[in-house]
Enzyme design. Structure first.
Site, PDB file in Angstrom:
ATOM      1  N   LYS A 172     101.424  30.295   0.663  1.00 32.24           N
ATOM      2  CA  LYS A 172     101.211  29.470   1.856  1.00 32.24           C
ATOM      3  C   LYS A 172     100.581  30.300   2.971  1.00 32.24           C
ATOM      4  O   LYS A 172      99.703  29.817   3.704  1.00 32.24           O
ATOM      5  CB  LYS A 172     102.533  28.870   2.327  1.00 32.24           C
ATOM      6  CG  LYS A 172     102.417  28.019   3.612  1.00 32.24           C
ATOM      7  CD  LYS A 172     101.458  26.831   3.446  1.00 32.24           C
ATOM      8  CE  LYS A 172     101.238  26.074   4.744  1.00 32.24           C
ATOM      9  NZ  LYS A 172     102.404  25.273   5.145  1.00 32.24           N
ATOM     10  N   LYS A 240     102.787  30.218  14.736  1.00 33.91           N
ATOM     11  CA  LYS A 240     103.975  30.774  14.080  1.00 33.91           C
ATOM     12  C   LYS A 240     103.610  31.295  12.690  1.00 33.91           C
ATOM     13  O   LYS A 240     104.043  32.387  12.291  1.00 33.91           O
ATOM     14  CB  LYS A 240     105.056  29.693  13.999  1.00 33.91           C
ATOM     15  CG  LYS A 240     106.326  30.091  13.270  1.00 33.91           C
ATOM     16  CD  LYS A 240     106.336  29.668  11.805  1.00 33.91           C
ATOM     17  CE  LYS A 240     106.281  28.164  11.637  1.00 33.91           C
ATOM     18  NZ  LYS A 240     106.326  27.784  10.196  1.00 33.91           N
TER      19      LYS A 240
END
Length: 291
Positions: A172, A240
């Site tokens: 990811k 983030k």
């Protein structure tokens, strides 16, 4: 479906994902910090829980879809966390995007309770969550992946086993690098063309028909061309992820200069009060007027 699924986190991604599991025939219990999305889903036949602990006691599989690692850890661990209330042999699937090291630590804690864990972050944004066409990248034990496959098939189209715990989160991170840098490239291409007086639609048509074509360009290009930045995926969440990428790369001794440059621009947008805009608002850093 015989498996009872508990779903925690009903945001832009989580709510349609829980809905799709229910539509696929699973018995789905939901919990969310704010009650509104939970109340909405219960009118559709999903079951409410009063706490994560109650949800865990009535579920064979618990799925989390939360903003960051501390949120997942807070829900999973401790006396009131789901690990303490799930049955031995049950399965915990975290579909949030968190640091690979956090995923590995959670998997070790789950194992101490006799619980299997998969890290299974997703790509595809809110549209993919709604249409059940997400790309799902999974880390954990192969037998647990096989057990969870019917669940993943109700949520996505591209489902890939990536390796042991943390591998899904690592892939990811790779995905988020490619998405962020592609958005940056599309933003600069549109800014240059627009400054030269070229219709952005012409630029998108040409780029979309050649080597520059990408799914990011197809989906986010039109929003950048028209300064439409209502969130599918917020800047603050992608930032983030860029911090996770930076920390992971540093631990591996890698320099990722282009990722770090985009990370800097995302941070500037957050500091200027634009953190809740869609990540395609990266275009605001290369010549577009503020919205």
């Amino acid at each position: 479906m015989t498996q009872r699924i508990g779903f925690i986190g009903l945001g832009v991604m989580g709510k349609p994902m829980a809905r799709n599991l229910h539509r696929a025939g699973f018995t789905v219990t939901v919990w969310n910090r704010s009650p509104q999305p939970m109340n909405e889903l219960t009118t559709e036949g999903l079951l409410p829980a009063s706490s994560p602990a109650e949800l865990a006691r009535t579920s064979d599989v618990v799925i989390t879809m939360l903003p960051d690692g501390p949120d997942v850890t807070g829900v999973a661990q401790g006396a009131d966390g789901v690990f303490a209330h799930m049955g031995r042999g049950s399965l915990f699937i975290d579909m949030s995007t968190i640091a690979p090291e956090t995923a590995r630590q959670l998997a070790a804690t789950a194992a101490a309770y006799g619980i299997a864990m998969l890290d299974a972050p997703v790509s595809g944004g809110d549209k993919g969550a709604i249409a059940a066409t997400l790309s799902i990248m999974v880390g954990g034990q192969p037998e647990d992946f096989e057990r969870a496959l019917p669940i993943f098939q109700a949520l996505g189209k591209t489902i890939t086993y990536c390796g042991p715990s943390g591998a899904g989160q690592t892939v990811k991170a790779c995905n988020q690098i490619a998405v962020a840098i592609t958005i940056a490239a599309a933003a600069e291409a549109l800014a240059l063309g627009k400054a030269a007086g070229i219709d952005p639609e012409i630029i998108l048509r040409v780029l979309g028909g050649g080597l520059a074509q990408s799914r990011v360009l197809d989906i986010r290009g039109p929003t950048m061309a028209h300064n439409e930045f209502s969130p599918g995926f917020r800047i603050q969440l992608h930032q983030k992820d860029m911090e996770i990428i930076h920390t992971t790369a540093a631990a591996l001794g890698l320099s990722l200069p282009f990722s770090d440059l985009v990370r800097t621009h995302f941070q500037r947008l957050i500091e200027s009060g634009n953190g809740d805009l869609d990540h395609s608002a990266l275009a605001l850093t290369v010549g577009y007027p503020k919205v």
